[in-house]
Design a protein around this motif. Structure first.
Motif, PDB file in Angstrom:
ATOM      1  N   ASN A   1       0.803  -1.302   0.133  1.00 24.87           N
ATOM      2  CA  ASN A   1       0.059   0.023   0.046  1.00 24.87           C
ATOM      3  C   ASN A   1       0.927   1.206   0.065  1.00 24.87           C
ATOM      4  OD1 ASN A   1      -2.624  -1.402   0.378  1.00 24.87           O
ATOM      5  ND2 ASN A   1      -1.763  -2.044   2.350  1.00 24.87           N
ATOM      6  N   THR A   2       0.148   2.339  -0.002  1.00 24.16           N
ATOM      7  CA  THR A   2       0.847   3.627  -0.024  1.00 24.16           C
ATOM      8  C   THR A   2       0.648   4.252   1.374  1.00 24.16           C
ATOM      9  OG1 THR A   2       0.783   4.029  -2.520  1.00 24.16           O
ATOM     10  CG2 THR A   2       0.832   5.879  -1.114  1.00 24.16           C
ATOM     11  N   LEU A   3       1.533   4.671   2.065  1.00 21.55           N
ATOM     12  CA  LEU A   3       1.501   5.515   3.382  1.00 21.55           C
ATOM     13  C   LEU A   3       1.893   6.897   2.943  1.00 21.55           C
ATOM     14  CD1 LEU A   3       1.109   5.734   6.369  1.00 21.55           C
ATOM     15  CD2 LEU A   3       3.198   4.912   6.560  1.00 21.55           C
ATOM     16  N   THR A   4       1.048   7.681   3.283  1.00 25.37           N
ATOM     17  CA  THR A   4       1.177   9.155   3.015  1.00 25.37           C
ATOM     18  C   THR A   4       1.012   9.899   4.189  1.00 25.37           C
ATOM     19  OG1 THR A   4       0.007   9.151   0.813  1.00 25.37           O
ATOM     20  CG2 THR A   4       0.630  11.391   1.940  1.00 25.37           C
ATOM     21  N   LEU A   5       2.430  10.481   4.624  1.00 24.05           N
ATOM     22  CA  LEU A   5       2.643  11.284   5.807  1.00 24.05           C
ATOM     23  C   LEU A   5       2.563  12.731   5.309  1.00 24.05           C
ATOM     24  CD1 LEU A   5       5.630   8.888   7.168  1.00 24.05           C
ATOM     25  CD2 LEU A   5       2.977   9.109   7.816  1.00 24.05           C
ATOM     26  N   THR A   6       1.474  13.485   5.800  1.00 24.99           N
ATOM     27  CA  THR A   6       1.587  14.829   5.388  1.00 24.99           C
ATOM     28  C   THR A   6       1.940  15.520   6.569  1.00 24.99           C
ATOM     29  OG1 THR A   6      -0.686  15.013   6.081  1.00 24.99           O
ATOM     30  CG2 THR A   6      -0.315  14.441   3.755  1.00 24.99           C
ATOM     31  N   GLY A   7       2.316  15.389   7.500  1.00 22.01           N
ATOM     32  CA  GLY A   7       2.834  16.003   8.809  1.00 22.01           C
ATOM     33  C   GLY A   7       4.233  16.748   8.509  1.00 22.01           C
ATOM     34  N   THR A   8       4.475  17.911   9.421  1.00 17.63           N
ATOM     35  CA  THR A   8       5.763  18.646   9.467  1.00 17.63           C
ATOM     36  C   THR A   8       6.625  17.992  10.654  1.00 17.63           C
ATOM     37  OG1 THR A   8       4.788  20.329  10.630  1.00 17.63           O
ATOM     38  CG2 THR A   8       4.793  20.714   8.226  1.00 17.63           C
ATOM     39  N   GLY A   9       7.874  18.515  10.571  1.00 19.21           N
ATOM     40  CA  GLY A   9       8.527  17.889  11.713  1.00 19.21           C
ATOM     41  C   GLY A   9       8.904  16.425  11.523  1.00 19.21           C
ATOM     42  N   THR A  10       8.484  15.607  12.316  1.00 18.25           N
ATOM     43  CA  THR A  10       8.904  14.120  12.668  1.00 18.25           C
ATOM     44  C   THR A  10       7.533  13.537  12.448  1.00 18.25           C
ATOM     45  OG1 THR A  10      10.715  14.708  13.668  1.00 18.25           O
ATOM     46  CG2 THR A  10      10.135  12.451  13.685  1.00 18.25           C
ATOM     47  N   PRO A  11       7.210  13.300  11.060  1.00 15.59           N
ATOM     48  CA  PRO A  11       5.758  12.764  11.024  1.00 15.59           C
ATOM     49  C   PRO A  11       5.928  11.055  11.094  1.00 15.59           C
ATOM     50  CG  PRO A  11       6.583  13.177   8.726  1.00 15.59           C
ATOM     51  CD  PRO A  11       7.658  13.748   9.774  1.00 15.59           C
ATOM     52  N   LEU A  12       6.879  10.468  11.277  1.00  9.91           N
ATOM     53  CA  LEU A  12       7.045   8.890  11.652  1.00  9.91           C
ATOM     54  C   LEU A  12       7.799   8.772  12.879  1.00  9.91           C
ATOM     55  CD1 LEU A  12       6.554   6.001  11.189  1.00  9.91           C
ATOM     56  CD2 LEU A  12       8.271   5.996   9.261  1.00  9.91           C
ATOM     57  N   VAL A  13       7.272   8.524  13.928  1.00  9.96           N
ATOM     58  CA  VAL A  13       8.230   8.006  15.014  1.00  9.96           C
ATOM     59  C   VAL A  13       8.281   6.610  15.365  1.00  9.96           C
ATOM     60  CG1 VAL A  13       8.585   8.608  17.445  1.00  9.96           C
ATOM     61  CG2 VAL A  13       7.869  10.260  16.144  1.00  9.96           C
ATOM     62  N   ASP A  14       9.380   5.814  15.130  1.00 12.72           N
ATOM     63  CA  ASP A  14       9.513   4.536  15.358  1.00 12.72           C
ATOM     64  C   ASP A  14      10.105   3.847  16.548  1.00 12.72           C
ATOM     65  OD1 ASP A  14       9.733   1.702  14.682  1.00 12.72           O
ATOM     66  OD2 ASP A  14      10.915   1.935  13.201  1.00 12.72           O
ATOM     67  N   ASN A  15       9.622   3.441  17.540  1.00  7.17           N
ATOM     68  CA  ASN A  15      10.183   3.114  18.683  1.00  7.17           C
ATOM     69  C   ASN A  15       9.879   1.571  18.657  1.00  7.17           C
ATOM     70  OD1 ASN A  15      10.842   5.676  19.766  1.00  7.17           O
ATOM     71  ND2 ASN A  15       8.736   5.899  20.394  1.00  7.17           N
TER      72      ASN A  15
END
Length: 181
Positions: free
Chosen positions: A67-81
């Protein structure tokens, strides 16, 4: 499938949806904030958009599916812990005005819309990295490793800013894009 949408799902700014079942299909929706929590794998059930932040909490796994994952946020839109797994055929698009690109292993990676998308750590792409019109991909001090064959880096009218970063073309056969490295 804990969320079934047969009507209209409206994500309110500031709202957060948390998937915390041991295994779950993440509904193909547009979310304000999305969190993946607790042990187990949560898999995107279709194309998904996150407007602010997508957080993968430890010890959870998010699988993109094809699939397509679209991240439209600014700064850090993906936080992976936890664990982020880009599945075959998937694309992750960073389209916030300015955004930090998480240091992950992607299949296809795109930067879109005006503004700089800057690597936040070393990043790998096994398919194609595309810099779309008006967008900037900035490496900063990090390494972008392209393991795909063919043309793994495509500049479609955007800007490539290498700074002191490194690009590694490691596919068996690859065309090196005509850019300044």
């Amino acid at each position: 499938t804990p969320l079934v949408d047969n009507g209209t799902f409206t994500a309110t700014a500031g709202g957060t949806v948390i998937y915390s079942g041991a295994t779950a299909n993440v509904a193909a929706e547009s979310y304000a904030n999305l969190q993946i929590s607790t042990a187990g794998t949560k898999t995107l059930a279709g194309n998904t958009t996150v407007a602010t932040v997508l957080t993968v909490n430890s010890p959870s796994t998010l699988a993109t599916g094809a699939n397509t994952l679209t991240l439209t946020g600014t700064g850090t839109p993906l936080v992976d812990n936890g664990t982020f797994t880009a599945s075959s055929g998937s694309t992750v698009i960073y389209s916030g005005a300015t955004a930090n690109v998480a240091g992950e292993t992607y299949v296809n990676l795109q930067v879109s819309t005006a503004g700089a998308k800057t690597l936040a750590a070393n990043t790998i792409a096994s398919g194609v990295v595309t810099i779309n019109t008006g967008s900037t991909l900035a490496l900063s001090t990090f390494t972008l490793t392209l393991t795909g064959t063919g043309t793994p880096l495509v500049n479609s009218g955007g800007t490539f800013t290498p700074a002191t970063g490194t690009v590694i073309f490691s596919g068996a056969t690859a065309t090196v894009a005509g850019l300044t490295y």
